[in-house]
Each structure stands twice: as C-alpha cells, then as structure tokens.
Enzyme design. Sequence first.
Site, PDB file in Angstrom:
ATOM      1  N   ASN A   1       0.769  -1.341   0.001  1.00 49.72           N
ATOM      2  CA  ASN A   1      -0.136   0.108   0.077  1.00 49.72           C
ATOM      3  C   ASN A   1       0.905   1.184  -0.063  1.00 49.72           C
ATOM      4  O   ASN A   1       1.923   1.223   0.559  1.00 49.72           O
ATOM      5  CB  ASN A   1      -0.997   0.089   0.993  1.00 49.72           C
ATOM      6  N   SER A  12      -5.377  -1.823   7.103  1.00 50.75           N
ATOM      7  CA  SER A  12      -4.792  -2.075   8.697  1.00 50.75           C
ATOM      8  C   SER A  12      -3.452  -1.468   9.039  1.00 50.75           C
ATOM      9  O   SER A  12      -3.126  -1.627  10.142  1.00 50.75           O
ATOM     10  CB  SER A  12      -4.988  -3.611   8.659  1.00 50.75           C
ATOM     11  N   ASP A  13      -2.486  -1.478   7.910  1.00 52.37           N
ATOM     12  CA  ASP A  13      -1.362  -0.982   8.360  1.00 52.37           C
ATOM     13  C   ASP A  13      -1.195   0.598   8.560  1.00 52.37           C
ATOM     14  O   ASP A  13      -0.266   1.194   8.889  1.00 52.37           O
ATOM     15  CB  ASP A  13      -0.310  -1.234   7.010  1.00 52.37           C
ATOM     16  N   TYR A  33      23.857  15.399 -10.530  1.00 52.40           N
ATOM     17  CA  TYR A  33      23.037  14.429 -11.398  1.00 52.40           C
ATOM     18  C   TYR A  33      21.724  15.054 -11.621  1.00 52.40           C
ATOM     19  O   TYR A  33      21.108  15.709 -10.770  1.00 52.40           O
ATOM     20  CB  TYR A  33      22.871  13.061 -10.188  1.00 52.40           C
ATOM     21  N   ASP A  61      23.408   4.831  -4.576  1.00 52.89           N
ATOM     22  CA  ASP A  61      22.743   5.934  -5.538  1.00 52.89           C
ATOM     23  C   ASP A  61      21.367   6.347  -4.527  1.00 52.89           C
ATOM     24  O   ASP A  61      20.911   7.464  -4.613  1.00 52.89           O
ATOM     25  CB  ASP A  61      22.296   5.696  -6.597  1.00 52.89           C
ATOM     26  N   HIS A  71       8.856  -9.712   8.422  1.00 53.20           N
ATOM     27  CA  HIS A  71       7.587  -8.931   7.880  1.00 53.20           C
ATOM     28  C   HIS A  71       7.941  -8.627   6.380  1.00 53.20           C
ATOM     29  O   HIS A  71       7.700  -9.298   5.511  1.00 53.20           O
ATOM     30  CB  HIS A  71       7.107  -7.662   8.788  1.00 53.20           C
ATOM     31  N   HIS A  73       5.644  -6.427   0.260  1.00 51.45           N
ATOM     32  CA  HIS A  73       6.093  -7.710   0.707  1.00 51.45           C
ATOM     33  C   HIS A  73       6.734  -8.330  -0.794  1.00 51.45           C
ATOM     34  O   HIS A  73       6.546  -9.530  -1.050  1.00 51.45           O
ATOM     35  CB  HIS A  73       4.947  -8.512   1.168  1.00 51.45           C
ATOM     36  N   HIS A 107       4.381   0.397   1.723  1.00 48.14           N
ATOM     37  CA  HIS A 107       4.655  -0.845   2.366  1.00 48.14           C
ATOM     38  C   HIS A 107       4.481  -2.103   1.272  1.00 48.14           C
ATOM     39  O   HIS A 107       3.755  -1.993   0.525  1.00 48.14           O
ATOM     40  CB  HIS A 107       3.591  -1.186   3.537  1.00 48.14           C
TER      41      HIS A 107
END
Lengths: 237, 237, 237, 237
Positions: free
Chosen positions: A29, A76-77, A228, A121, A171, A98, A96
């Site tokens: 998310n 829920s996070d 850069y 970088d 996690h 996984h 977030h």
Amino acid sequence: MDDRGLRELACGANRELARLGLATLAFGNVSVVDRAAGVVAIKASGVACGDLEPDDVALVSLADGTAADPGRRASSDTPTHLELYRAFAGTGAVIHIHSPYATSWAQAARPIPPLGTTHADHFRGPVPVTRELDRDEIAGDYEAATGRVIVERFADGPDPLDVPAVLVASHGAFIWGTDATSALDNAVALEHVAAIACHQAALGPLEPIPAELRDRHFDRKHGPTAYYGQPARVRTP
Amino acid sequence: MDDRGLRELACGANRELARLGLATLAFGNVSVVDRAAGVVAIKASGVACGDLEPDDVALVSLADGTAADPGRRASSDTPTHLELYRAFAGTGAVIHIHSPYATSWAQAARPIPPLGTTHADHFRGPVPVTRELDRDEIAGDYEAATGRVIVERFADGPDPLDVPAVLVASHGAFIWGTDATSALDNAVALEHVAAIACHQAALGPLEPIPAELRDRHFDRKHGPTAYYGQPARVRTP
Amino acid sequence: MDDRGLRELACGANRELARLGLATLAFGNVSVVDRAAGVVAIKASGVACGDLEPDDVALVSLADGTAADPGRRASSDTPTHLELYRAFAGTGAVIHIHSPYATSWAQAARPIPPLGTTHADHFRGPVPVTRELDRDEIAGDYEAATGRVIVERFADGPDPLDVPAVLVASHGAFIWGTDATSALDNAVALEHVAAIACHQAALGPLEPIPAELRDRHFDRKHGPTAYYGQPARVRTP
Amino acid sequence: MDDRGLRELACGANRELARLGLATLAFGNVSVVDRAAGVVAIKASGVACGDLEPDDVALVSLADGTAADPGRRASSDTPTHLELYRAFAGTGAVIHIHSPYATSWAQAARPIPPLGTTHADHFRGPVPVTRELDRDEIAGDYEAATGRVIVERFADGPDPLDVPAVLVASHGAFIWGTDATSALDNAVALEHVAAIACHQAALGPLEPIPAELRDRHFDRKHGPTAYYGQPARVRTP
C-alpha cells in the site's frame, strides 16, 4: 490540495506500485500526506492496489488516525504509516511492500549492506532491519508498535531521508520519500538492490563498498553539491 | 549524420535498452558517437531511458566533453563513455547498466569466466573486472577515473572488440559495440550469460570451457572465416 | 506439404519459441522435416526468432544438407538438426535453445535427474548430457559432430521419443518431438523442470523420484494405456 | 447455479490461473463444486488453462466421479479433487499447480515453514508435505490415492481452512478455498511465499516466526475478530 486531489494522488501511486510488480494480492500500500491539512490518504483495506479507484482511498487524521470522512476503512497498516509521518519530518509518502527479494532479507532479519553503487545511489549506508516485536507489542496495538520499532531503529541515525527504507524483521519493507514519486523510486531501488545482493550471495561473501565510494554516489545525486539530473530538478529535503 | 539524426539514434537505443528490461529507473544509458563530427550523443542526466525523447539527448564534444549545443545536461556518466571512445578505436556505441545479474558479478568483483558457448558467441575469454578505484580517484574526477580503470584493464589485452564488455568493481557493467545494435546485443548477451552463470553456481564449481571451443564459437560469428549469419551481414571491425 | 506450407510451419514455430521467452537474441532455432519430400525447413542464420518471416526460412536436403532452393543461408546449427533427424526415427521437429536454466545444467555438464512428476510427465528418466567434444571434433565439422555426440549418447538408450531432450555439455539444449507443437511443449517443459531443479538445489540434495512414480506419470500421458487428454488426442509414435 | 453457470465459473478460474503465470503447459487445473447439486466442474484433460472455453469444462458427480454430462473427459487429477471436497467441508474450489517455487519445495519434500507475515496472512503454520505414495498406491488408483495422502496429512490437524494448501511430495501443490477467488488468492500466496523462502535460503538458516506473530497476522485477516478488509467482506467459513 483538496480531498479529491489527495485521493487521486494516492490512487495513482497505489496503481503504479502494482504496475511495477511490487504489490502482489493486497500485500502493499502507498499513502500520501497533506501536512498543511493534517490528512493522510491511504489505500482502503483488502483492496488490490492494481484495481484501486479514488473512492477506494481512505482519508484519516494525521494527528489521531480517526477517519477524516465516512469513506472506506483504511488499510490495517495505517497506524504504521502514521508513526512514520509523525517521526520523520519531510516525508511526503510512505510505501509498504512484501516484494520477493526485500522480504527475503526482512525474514532473514539481515540488513542489506551497501554492496554497490546502485545501493549507494539511493541509500547512504545499510538498509537497516528492526528488532523483533515482543509479545506485548504483538498482542497490543500491533501496527502502531511496528511503526514505533521502525522509529526506534532510526533514533540514533541514520537520517531517514538519507536511508529512506527499512526492513521489518519477519515481515516486509517500508519505504518513504519526499513525495510519492521519490518513494516509488526508492521502492523500486530497494527491491532491485535486494535482488542483486541475493544473486551475489551465490558468488561469495558480501563485502560492503568503501565509505568514500558510497558517499560519492549518494552525494552526486542527493548532496548539496549534487550534479546528477537536470538543473531544475532540485531535491526538496 | 546531422545532429537530429544522431539524437534520434541515441534516443531509440536508450528506449530499446529500457524495453529490454536492462535499465531500471534512471540506471543505464546508451551513447553513440559520430567520429567524423567529433560528437557523442548521450542520454540526459536523470531521465528514465524508457521515457526518452530526442530532445532529452545531450550532444557533447568527443575531444573535451564540452556541450556541443545548449541542450539538456548530459548523463553524469558521460566522462566514462568519452574515455572508452578515445581509447577503443572502432567503438560506435557505449552502454552502461546496473542489471541484476551482471551487477551481482561486478559487486562480487569476479570476472565472468567463459562457461559455455553462449558466452563464447559474444566474448573471446572472460568478461574482466576492473580494480577498485582508490580514494583519490573517487574524490577527484570520479567518472573519468572510472573510464581510465576500464582502459587500464584492457591495456595488455584482450582486444576490446573481442571482449566488448567489462564489469566495474562495486558498480555495474559497461558494454560497447561497433554500432548501437551490436552494443545492445552485447548487453543482452552479458546479462544472459551472467544469469546462466549465477544459476550454474548453485550446481557446482564453475569450470571454463576449453580454449578451442571458445575460439571456435567466437570465430564462427566474428572471425575472418565467419560462416554465421547471412552473407551480406559482414562485421565492420 | 508444399514448400510454402513448410516455410510457414517453421516460421510460426520459431516465432512461438521467441514468444515463449526461450530464444534470446539469435540463440535458438526450430526446424521441421517433411520426410516424404526429404526436406528440412530451418531458421535462416543470424535472424532473431521473433522477427522471422516465411522468407527467412531456409530449405535444405535431409539427405546431404544442400540448399533445396536459392533462399537464405540456413542456421549454422543445421548439421546438428540433420544428424538428429537421420538417427531418431519419428522425430518431426527439432529445437535448439540457450535458455537460462537448461543451459546452466548443460554448462555444469550435469544430467537433470527426474526430481518430480513434472519431469516424468515429459521425460522417462534423466535428461542426459553429452560428453565434451574432443579437439578434432571442434576443429572439424563442429556442428555435425555436435549431432553425432548426441546420437552417441542415445545409442544404448533411452529411446529418444521417451526422453525427447538432451543437454550438450558446455553449450545448451536440443529438444525434439513428433511435430512442432510437441517439440515446443517439450522445450517449455525442459526449461521449467531445469528451473525447479535449480531452485530445489538451494533446499537440499537432489534425490530422483522412484522409478514406479516416474513411469506412472510418463505412461498416463504417453504409454499404450494413456488416459490423459481427450480420446481423440492419440500420440503418434 | 445451473450447469452453464458452473462451467463459466470454472472456465474463468482456470483462465485466471494461466494469466497469473501459475499454469505452464497443461500443468495446473481449477475445479469448483456445487455442493447442493452434488456436481464438480473441472478443466478437461490435456487442454491448456489459458485456452479454456466453457465447453472444455467437464462436469462430474461429487459422490462417485462419474461424468454428469456427455462432455469432455475430465482432468486426470479429478479423483484427487474429489477426495478433497469430500473430506474438507467448506471447500468451494480446489487448484493444482506445478509452479516453479512451490514445486521445488514439494520435490525436496520439505514443508514450508512460516518464515514471515506474508505466510501468516494466509496459512496458520507450515504448509505441510505429504508422505510419499507407496508402490501399491502408485500402481493402483493413483490420483485418488494422492487425494487420500493429502487428507491423511490433515487428519490430526491443522484445520484445512486454516492451512488451505499442501505440497504433495515429488509432485506439486494443491490449494483450496471457500470459493474460486479465495483459492486463487491462496495459490498466488503459496507461490509467493515459496519464492521468498527460496531466496532466503541463500541468506542463512530458515527460522520460523514466533507463534504469536503468526497468529496475530492470521487472525487479523481470518479470525473472529478480523479487522482486515472492508466490513462487508466477511469470511464464510
């Protein structure tokens, strides 16, 4: 920015996360913050990133996490995201994921060392890993506690804008940036360096690069003397 | 070729690099040279390869690196490209990538041995790795120094047109060719052989193939008695 | 089938090989044979599989390899294909690939053991590996010699239609089938089982499955009492 | 649901399995059950999932496996699916796959430990592995015996709706869910956690996460006090 604009920004960032292959199922998310209005826009819980519509974005109060409108229930996070916005000044977006390689490092509870300039970088030093949550933290307000162990990990450095990512042990990863675009770039970079490092592990021991090379690469993109990118592209710290 | 043609050629090659999956974020760039005009066309700094338009190509002087027109700022890696064009006669295009498998070998500072005929079809012998840059080189004109350690690595052989790629220790890969098409083919081949070699590392020790098999495969494509490809397709050395 | 039909069949099979991700660059080719006419249709040398047009297909004599029409020059691997058609009765199509996982086994010179039923569904027993070619074979008619070491490997079994694939040491894979469709299926299966086996190598020793399980799976698809597929789909041995 | 609806549901689920990259060749199938009608709809044997049309779906009796209409021959794996429907109450769909990472664990005959919260979000505890079938089971009604060793594995727990997947030793994975959507989600999750775990194996020993973290994650999505997803999305156990 009005609520509609904030929803569309968050929606677009979540869809981009899916398009980048970083969000499988509903794992993953993105949130964005409007600090002036004190509002965080985040993916609704249980909706796949790639299918998100602006109405699937929940608005919550930065101060206390209450719903800022009677829309969808927030991810829920969300309490984790809120802890990061409160502690890390200058952060405009939080992600977030996984993803397969970054999560393998998180599960192994190993920080990702700066093994090459691709890493340098984007991250000045290792991508750190949090300690494991204790039994009370897991049983209690688990998602806020997840945010607190991240903040705790950065308490004595590094600067969260110099190392805009962390692995939560057992996690997955949280990543941030000054805005949604930079946070998405940092998420892509994290998974990319995690993959390179995993492949490298088959070839021998993992030796960090020298600090001067690490700093040279980080500073040429992000330091006060950055050269850069195009002149108009100035980093807003 | 006029400036517009050179820009379009460089633009197309950078977009192809992205389409091939070899350029993540703004990691990666392609340049082409017009040796008669003394001009190098290269991706502008900070622009993603896949989004490049001809106006995002910078033109610089092959002789001294100064901007050949008041366009975009050239890639920060430009001095490395220039060193290679000056030292490696016959090179028409140079590519820089941080692809997942080739970079894992570069970070491990291990040359890729010729482990099979896929390798030998493109590279006559190992893909070498440079030494690490020293502290002064990192602190000074870092990108030009990167080019110089590559050139140094080839000083006593191999011929850069026989082994058109190198791993820069702790960094990534540079690849070249007589033109943009051959350089892109060599970049694809490098990542492909780096991946095969990584998978092979899980199966046992990495033994180079015999020199006669290596040469047979290289020569059937590239030697004076080449019999690969169509008769009209002659390699311009 | 007339020449045009044979060209179109070979062209479609080569394009399918590219679409399946099994042919990088010009590594990889498919041929089909018309045994009644004594003609083999194969990809022209140096043309990428994914770009093939029917006119990029070369026709050669099965008996002696001479060009059957004044078209494009045939793949340099043609003599290998011809050796296989001559020795392996019932073979209607031959494929050569340098795919990442199968090639890692070929370079390691390790046969792929039957580690699971995915393997057994296509190959009755290990996918064998040839011996290395000797110096004279490499210096001489190399591609025909490659075909001969494959045929030599099957001289004392297995039946090439029971194990329709082989790894050529230090090189890549050859795969065949009764027609182009079955050969393509076998090529996909080979790369798939090579990948599973590579991943498995990270998890522990590689133990072949019992012979009775191997045979049960092979026979339920291919044996005289096959009960897999629809009744009309009978294997033509 | 009438027969046509059941065929279309099964057809869509099989096509989705292919689109997700989980079904290579004809490896893989999805079935759905109408328990009220006592009918199971499953992919016809030998047809690739991605090409399925509703008429390629076979209908069979849940009670005895006989064809419920004179359509295509059902997948040879049908008896395995039937055993699972009969033993696992509440299961609405069953999936069989030979995906690269899950199959590597199945071939290694190793259960996948709960190594992170990605795993715990879908599976309460290890994804178990069956015992090997014995010689008589392989020689006899092999596919039904495959179903019976799966059921045997769950006889003393876990609850099949808490761990909706299993690895069949030397073979591949079976996955299920209350409906086709949840079964497909579980299949994606299984391959994803199998891949993460494989990558992690290169980084050190594989330590399961604490039971309280495992349960917290499973329960926040699936337990009686679940707070994940939108209020209307209630799990039908």
